[in-house]
Scaffold this motif. Sequence first.
Motif, PDB file in Angstrom:
ATOM      1  N   TYR A 110       0.829  -1.204   0.000  1.00  0.00           N
ATOM      2  CA  TYR A 110       0.000   0.000   0.000  1.00  0.00           C
ATOM      3  C   TYR A 110       0.866   1.257   0.000  1.00  0.00           C
ATOM      4  O   TYR A 110       2.028   1.260   0.412  1.00  0.00           O
ATOM      5  N   LYS A 111       0.260   2.323  -0.463  1.00  0.00           N
ATOM      6  CA  LYS A 111       0.802   3.673  -0.300  1.00  0.00           C
ATOM      7  C   LYS A 111      -0.369   4.576   0.028  1.00  0.00           C
ATOM      8  O   LYS A 111      -1.374   4.588  -0.704  1.00  0.00           O
ATOM      9  N   ALA A 112      -0.269   5.310   1.126  1.00  0.00           N
ATOM     10  CA  ALA A 112      -1.411   6.096   1.603  1.00  0.00           C
ATOM     11  C   ALA A 112      -0.962   7.486   2.030  1.00  0.00           C
ATOM     12  O   ALA A 112       0.145   7.682   2.543  1.00  0.00           O
ATOM     13  N   SER A 113      -1.857   8.452   1.822  1.00  0.00           N
ATOM     14  CA  SER A 113      -1.634   9.819   2.287  1.00  0.00           C
ATOM     15  C   SER A 113      -2.983  10.485   2.504  1.00  0.00           C
ATOM     16  O   SER A 113      -4.022   9.981   2.061  1.00  0.00           O
ATOM     17  N   GLY A 114      -2.964  11.611   3.198  1.00  0.00           N
ATOM     18  CA  GLY A 114      -4.190  12.365   3.425  1.00  0.00           C
ATOM     19  C   GLY A 114      -4.750  12.134   4.809  1.00  0.00           C
ATOM     20  O   GLY A 114      -4.008  12.081   5.799  1.00  0.00           O
ATOM     21  N   ARG A 115      -6.071  11.974   4.872  1.00  0.00           N
ATOM     22  CA  ARG A 115      -6.736  11.802   6.157  1.00  0.00           C
ATOM     23  C   ARG A 115      -7.629  10.562   6.125  1.00  0.00           C
ATOM     24  O   ARG A 115      -8.255  10.264   5.107  1.00  0.00           O
TER      25      ARG A 115
END
Length: 240
Positions: free
Chosen positions: A117-122
């Motif tokens: 996975y790659k995740a960003s933000g809220r």
Amino acid sequence: MSALNFYNIFILCMHLAVTCWALPTQKCKIEDAACLKAAAQSMVPTLAAGMPEMKTEPLDIMRVESIKVDLAGLKLNIKDADVKGLKKTVIDKISIDMAKKEIYLVYHADILMKGHYKASGRLLILPISGDGETVIKLKNLQMEMTIPFDIIKNSDGKDVLDLKSYKFKYDVKTNANFHMTNLFNGNKVLSDTLHNFMNENWKALSIEFGAPMLESPNAKIFNTLKKFFKAQPLEDIAEY
């Protein structure tokens, strides 16, 4: 059955493997919901394993190349996800409405998904940032699919169902559990805080983000069903 008849059927099956081993173990009247449910349940292991003669991929383990979520402030990409659990699917209901030309299917299963996975933000109210491995467990995922179809003729002039599209609804009934490595560049305090938040608020997360997470796996399930029904004369599946 005589030995000669058995031999003839065996030879026929060797040449027409799709028809012989892919058909349900019982043929139902099209309006017999209980019979259709039992027949569909008997097909689960075959569909889950994949049918090379029909060029269908295995559904368990299912490989999903990419799952993307861009919703409510969250940007998440999961690559090369392996989805397990569909071979133990329980069929709750299936109907084939010839007047509406629509299949209605309800089933449930426990699902395990692993991938990068790659995740960003809220994530709802908390920030998220990470790039690593993820494991997602869905306990008692109930899926409801509505699938319109046309009736067309195959090369032998027999009726087959040509599935056109699908819509789905879902509900994670019992529990969901989320684990991600390398959140916040390995910051354990922030990682533990987010993990606690995710697993305490699993229901809200599944409601908010479940649809885009499940879209790609459901597309593969639909493609398998489409190939199966198009390969089988309807008269071999049900009396209608």
